[in-house]
Design a protein around this motif. Structure first.
Motif, PDB file in Angstrom:
ATOM      1  N   VAL A   1       1.043  -0.992  -0.370  1.00  0.00           N
ATOM      2  CA  VAL A   1      -0.030  -0.414   0.090  1.00  0.00           C
ATOM      3  C   VAL A   1       0.997   1.432   0.073  1.00  0.00           C
ATOM      4  O   VAL A   1       0.572   1.911  -0.994  1.00  0.00           O
ATOM      5  N   GLY A   2       1.887   1.942   0.610  1.00  0.00           N
ATOM      6  CA  GLY A   2       2.820   2.321   0.490  1.00  0.00           C
ATOM      7  C   GLY A   2       3.210   2.671  -0.576  1.00  0.00           C
ATOM      8  O   GLY A   2       3.474   3.920  -1.233  1.00  0.00           O
ATOM      9  N   ILE A   3       3.609   1.348  -1.086  1.00  0.00           N
ATOM     10  CA  ILE A   3       4.387   1.869  -3.284  1.00  0.00           C
ATOM     11  C   ILE A   3       3.658   2.816  -3.107  1.00  0.00           C
ATOM     12  O   ILE A   3       4.022   3.919  -3.741  1.00  0.00           O
ATOM     13  N   LEU A   4       2.162   1.698  -3.683  1.00  0.00           N
ATOM     14  CA  LEU A   4       0.984   2.457  -4.380  1.00  0.00           C
ATOM     15  C   LEU A   4       0.807   4.437  -3.800  1.00  0.00           C
ATOM     16  O   LEU A   4       1.004   5.043  -5.054  1.00  0.00           O
ATOM     17  N   VAL A   5       0.881   4.646  -2.829  1.00  0.00           N
ATOM     18  CA  VAL A   5       0.861   5.971  -1.993  1.00  0.00           C
ATOM     19  C   VAL A   5       1.430   6.596  -2.070  1.00  0.00           C
ATOM     20  O   VAL A   5       1.255   7.868  -2.332  1.00  0.00           O
ATOM     21  N   GLY A   6       2.910   6.371  -2.040  1.00  0.00           N
ATOM     22  CA  GLY A   6       4.051   7.161  -2.870  1.00  0.00           C
ATOM     23  C   GLY A   6       4.242   7.024  -3.901  1.00  0.00           C
ATOM     24  O   GLY A   6       4.642   8.656  -4.543  1.00  0.00           O
ATOM     25  N   LEU A   7       4.346   6.036  -4.897  1.00  0.00           N
ATOM     26  CA  LEU A   7       4.540   6.805  -6.371  1.00  0.00           C
ATOM     27  C   LEU A   7       2.990   7.668  -6.447  1.00  0.00           C
ATOM     28  O   LEU A   7       3.179   8.725  -7.792  1.00  0.00           O
ATOM     29  N   ALA A   8       1.634   7.243  -6.100  1.00  0.00           N
ATOM     30  CA  ALA A   8       0.788   8.277  -6.664  1.00  0.00           C
ATOM     31  C   ALA A   8       0.851   9.468  -5.923  1.00  0.00           C
ATOM     32  O   ALA A   8       1.018  10.540  -7.100  1.00  0.00           O
TER      33      ALA A   8
ATOM     34  N   ILE B   1       7.395   8.044   3.431  1.00  0.00           N
ATOM     35  CA  ILE B   1       8.842   7.227   3.163  1.00  0.00           C
ATOM     36  C   ILE B   1       9.211   7.000   1.555  1.00  0.00           C
ATOM     37  O   ILE B   1       9.897   7.520   1.273  1.00  0.00           O
ATOM     38  N   VAL B   2       8.772   6.376   1.291  1.00  0.00           N
ATOM     39  CA  VAL B   2       8.470   6.196  -0.433  1.00  0.00           C
ATOM     40  C   VAL B   2       8.697   7.609  -1.030  1.00  0.00           C
ATOM     41  O   VAL B   2       9.718   7.619  -1.661  1.00  0.00           O
ATOM     42  N   ARG B   3       7.621   7.864  -1.031  1.00  0.00           N
ATOM     43  CA  ARG B   3       7.421   9.327  -1.903  1.00  0.00           C
ATOM     44  C   ARG B   3       9.096  10.800  -1.423  1.00  0.00           C
ATOM     45  O   ARG B   3       9.753  10.460  -1.761  1.00  0.00           O
ATOM     46  N   GLY B   4       9.416  10.221   0.494  1.00  0.00           N
ATOM     47  CA  GLY B   4      10.593  11.286   0.614  1.00  0.00           C
ATOM     48  C   GLY B   4      11.907  10.171   0.092  1.00  0.00           C
ATOM     49  O   GLY B   4      13.165  11.722  -0.838  1.00  0.00           O
ATOM     50  N   GLY B   5      11.999   9.242  -0.096  1.00  0.00           N
ATOM     51  CA  GLY B   5      13.360   8.582  -1.286  1.00  0.00           C
ATOM     52  C   GLY B   5      13.488   8.906  -2.548  1.00  0.00           C
ATOM     53  O   GLY B   5      14.153   9.450  -2.695  1.00  0.00           O
TER      54      GLY B   5
ATOM     55  N   ILE C   1      12.573  11.495  -3.771  1.00  0.00           N
ATOM     56  CA  ILE C   1      12.505  13.134  -3.945  1.00  0.00           C
ATOM     57  C   ILE C   1      14.216  13.256  -3.320  1.00  0.00           C
ATOM     58  O   ILE C   1      14.446  14.163  -4.206  1.00  0.00           O
ATOM     59  N   ALA C   2      14.490  12.384  -3.090  1.00  0.00           N
ATOM     60  CA  ALA C   2      16.023  12.518  -2.528  1.00  0.00           C
ATOM     61  C   ALA C   2      16.924  12.023  -3.325  1.00  0.00           C
ATOM     62  O   ALA C   2      18.080  12.924  -3.332  1.00  0.00           O
ATOM     63  N   VAL C   3      16.193  11.743  -4.943  1.00  0.00           N
ATOM     64  CA  VAL C   3      17.048  11.221  -5.505  1.00  0.00           C
ATOM     65  C   VAL C   3      17.183  12.377  -6.365  1.00  0.00           C
ATOM     66  O   VAL C   3      16.526  13.231  -6.624  1.00  0.00           O
ATOM     67  N   GLY C   4      19.017  13.635  -6.696  1.00  0.00           N
ATOM     68  CA  GLY C   4      18.869  14.259  -7.515  1.00  0.00           C
ATOM     69  C   GLY C   4      18.044  14.336  -8.876  1.00  0.00           C
ATOM     70  O   GLY C   4      18.078  13.277  -9.919  1.00  0.00           O
ATOM     71  N   ARG C   5      18.047  15.715  -9.844  1.00  0.00           N
ATOM     72  CA  ARG C   5      17.650  15.236 -10.847  1.00  0.00           C
ATOM     73  C   ARG C   5      18.312  15.405 -11.753  1.00  0.00           C
ATOM     74  O   ARG C   5      17.978  14.827 -12.921  1.00  0.00           O
ATOM     75  N   GLY C   6      19.809  15.238 -11.590  1.00  0.00           N
ATOM     76  CA  GLY C   6      20.541  15.049 -12.249  1.00  0.00           C
ATOM     77  C   GLY C   6      20.373  14.048 -12.532  1.00  0.00           C
ATOM     78  O   GLY C   6      21.416  13.648 -13.707  1.00  0.00           O
ATOM     79  N   GLN C   7      20.455  12.965 -11.730  1.00  0.00           N
ATOM     80  CA  GLN C   7      20.067  11.707 -12.348  1.00  0.00           C
ATOM     81  C   GLN C   7      19.463  11.500 -13.353  1.00  0.00           C
ATOM     82  O   GLN C   7      20.043  10.602 -14.308  1.00  0.00           O
ATOM     83  N   ASP C   8      18.155  12.358 -13.619  1.00  0.00           N
ATOM     84  CA  ASP C   8      17.301  11.872 -15.119  1.00  0.00           C
ATOM     85  C   ASP C   8      18.144  12.736 -15.516  1.00  0.00           C
ATOM     86  O   ASP C   8      17.783  11.995 -16.679  1.00  0.00           O
TER      87      ASP C   8
ATOM     88  N   ARG D   1      16.380   5.523 -10.401  1.00  0.00           N
ATOM     89  CA  ARG D   1      15.826   6.543  -9.563  1.00  0.00           C
ATOM     90  C   ARG D   1      15.396   5.224  -8.096  1.00  0.00           C
ATOM     91  O   ARG D   1      15.609   5.230  -7.306  1.00  0.00           O
ATOM     92  N   LEU D   2      15.121   3.851  -8.836  1.00  0.00           N
ATOM     93  CA  LEU D   2      14.373   2.914  -7.529  1.00  0.00           C
ATOM     94  C   LEU D   2      15.838   2.231  -7.153  1.00  0.00           C
ATOM     95  O   LEU D   2      15.475   2.420  -5.320  1.00  0.00           O
ATOM     96  N   PRO D   3      16.758   2.459  -7.531  1.00  0.00           N
ATOM     97  CA  PRO D   3      18.253   1.593  -6.496  1.00  0.00           C
ATOM     98  C   PRO D   3      17.940   3.221  -5.698  1.00  0.00           C
ATOM     99  O   PRO D   3      17.959   2.765  -4.753  1.00  0.00           O
ATOM    100  N   LEU D   4      18.211   3.650  -6.296  1.00  0.00           N
ATOM    101  CA  LEU D   4      18.895   5.232  -5.222  1.00  0.00           C
ATOM    102  C   LEU D   4      17.849   4.999  -4.250  1.00  0.00           C
ATOM    103  O   LEU D   4      18.248   5.549  -2.990  1.00  0.00           O
ATOM    104  N   ALA D   5      16.803   5.416  -4.282  1.00  0.00           N
ATOM    105  CA  ALA D   5      15.507   5.509  -3.459  1.00  0.00           C
ATOM    106  C   ALA D   5      15.048   5.085  -2.340  1.00  0.00           C
ATOM    107  O   ALA D   5      14.803   5.007  -1.185  1.00  0.00           O
ATOM    108  N   ILE D   6      15.660   3.574  -3.207  1.00  0.00           N
ATOM    109  CA  ILE D   6      15.861   2.245  -1.911  1.00  0.00           C
ATOM    110  C   ILE D   6      16.506   2.902  -1.006  1.00  0.00           C
ATOM    111  O   ILE D   6      16.698   2.203   0.322  1.00  0.00           O
ATOM    112  N   ARG D   7      18.380   3.046  -1.284  1.00  0.00           N
ATOM    113  CA  ARG D   7      19.069   3.519  -0.403  1.00  0.00           C
ATOM    114  C   ARG D   7      18.739   4.683   0.871  1.00  0.00           C
ATOM    115  O   ARG D   7      18.732   4.408   2.000  1.00  0.00           O
ATOM    116  N   ALA D   8      18.421   4.844  -0.039  1.00  0.00           N
ATOM    117  CA  ALA D   8      17.129   6.384   1.171  1.00  0.00           C
ATOM    118  C   ALA D   8      16.212   5.681   2.223  1.00  0.00           C
ATOM    119  O   ALA D   8      16.248   6.618   2.724  1.00  0.00           O
ATOM    120  N   MET D   9      15.134   4.979   1.189  1.00  0.00           N
ATOM    121  CA  MET D   9      14.267   4.681   2.533  1.00  0.00           C
ATOM    122  C   MET D   9      14.301   3.815   3.668  1.00  0.00           C
ATOM    123  O   MET D   9      13.801   3.983   4.480  1.00  0.00           O
TER     124      MET D   9
END
Length: 388
Positions: A96-103, A271-275, A277-284, A302-310
């Motif tokens: 549920v948290g993944i779905l809410v965070g992605l939304a 937590i998912v949303r914050g993870g 957001i923590a990935v910089g735009r430079g990565q994209d 984005r996903l591997p870096l976000a998981i490290r932050a989460m």
């Protein structure tokens, strides 16, 4: 003596020894005082009660438990019930948290609005209130003769009946334990430092081999628990005034799991949303410059870096949700806390049982935190993210 006291290392050692000695003395004094007080009231301390019959029944148990079973077996069943509910609750809350965070980070305004509404509603209602609400709603469902049928499952005020395996309970428990052990060993072979020097294909082969062996052993265990000449799967069906066949999931179980899932999912969504957001735009921007598609940029960067932050914050949330399973006592779910409370009432061994309760949750939460921290260290990038 004065010269020794002026020596910093000796002085620190003496002060630490005095502090530890005073603490041990305080604990010993408290234990002796409690022992004399209980003895004066006719309450005997000890652990002999663990082998005595409880004289009462559990409302829910993964393995057979009757009133003639000893206290240690009931405590073990209560611990398994807590682990069972915690595992289901954490898995559903994560989904549920993944779905809410992605939304919440979606470019679609409707998805962001729905994610925000979900977050603000379920995060700000206390968990115990949600448990009472869903449990009261479950008790207002139709009787078994008017049960609601959904994809072969039957839902009534007596529980949720789903198709199940016609296999002994011990075989199912053993197969799940084997699968969990195989998964743990596979992750260890993949992430442990002692195996990092091996070639990647060797680590993958070792991990997949362990997982395959666990699956084979689990299948053999299930085969041993299946009765000859009987169907492998039984479906629930109305027979008389009740529903027979399949598995019955009691209202206490699914309402608690659902409450933990939707309440914890709101926090995990942030937590998912914050993870992300923590990935910089430079990565994209770097991914676009390399010609990667949006899906490749998401899954590989984005996903591997976000998981490290989460993970660090997610660990604290998981530990909190495990402790939230103690709310099962409010609806009669026989979790570890409820079994200990009932055992105190029937046996009178308050201090021993409270000590068992504290030790049980300490081991459970410490193991969960240690496992999550181990994964965090294994995937952490060297640099500022790996500072302690």
């Amino acid at each position: 003596m004065i010269a020794l006291w002026q020596h910093q290392k000796i002085r620190n050692a003496l002060l630490q020894a005095a502090f530890v000695g005073g603490l041990l003395g305080l604990i010993l004094t408290g234990a002796l005082t409690a022992h004399h007080t209980l003895a004066a009231q006719g309450i005997l301390s000890g652990w002999d009660f663990l082998w005595k019959a409880t004289g009462w029944d559990m409302t829910f148990a993964l393995l057979p438990a009757t009133s003639s079973d000893p206290y240690w077996w009931f405590l073990l069943m209560g611990g398994l019930n807590t682990l069972f509910l915690g595992t289901i609750g954490l898995a559903l809350a994560t989904l549920v948290g993944i779905l809410v965070g992605l939304a919440r980070i979606s470019e679609n305004k409707a998805a962001r609005l729905l994610g925000t509404l979900y977050l603000e509603i379920f995060r700000n209602i206390p968990l115990i209130v949600q448990v009472f609400f869903w449990y009261a709603l479950a008790n207002r469902l139709p009787a078994p003769r008017q049960a609601i049928e959904v994809f072969g499952a039957l839902l009534s005020n007596r529980g949720l009946y789903v198709p199940g395996l016609n296999i002994a309970g011990w075989a199912i428990a053993g197969s799940l334990a084997l699968l969990a052990a195989g998964l743990g060993l596979g992750l260890w072979f993949s992430l442990a430092r002692r195996f990092r020097r091996d070639a990647p294909y060797r680590r993958r082969r070792r991990a997949w081999g362990t997982a395959l062996l666990a699956v084979i052993l689990a299948a053999l265990t299930l085969a041993l628990g299946h009765g000859m000449g009987t169907p492998w799967i039984t479906a629930p069906a109305l027979r008389g005034l009740n529903i027979r066949g399949g598995y019955r999931i009691q209202p206490e179980v699914y309402t608690l799991a659902f409450s933990i899932a939707i309440y914890g999912g709101a926090y995990i969504g942030e937590i998912v949303r914050g993870g992300f957001i923590a990935v910089g735009r430079g990565q994209d921007e770097a991914a676009k410059s390399l010609g990667l598609t949006r899906w490749q940029s998401f899954t590989r960067i984005r996903l591997p870096l976000a998981i490290r932050a989460m993970l660090p914050i997610l660990t604290n949330q998981y530990v909190w949700l495990i402790k939230a399973t103690t709310l099962g006592i409010t609806v009669g779910y026989a979790d570890f806390f409820m079994v200990v409370s009932a055992s105190i009432t029937h046996s009178g061994q308050t201090l021993e049982l409270i000590g068992i309760l504290m030790l049980g949750f300490l081991v459970l939460n410490f193991s969960l935190a240690a496992g999550m921290n181990r994964i965090n260290r294994a995937i952490a990038l060297k640099g500022h993210q790996n500072r302690s």
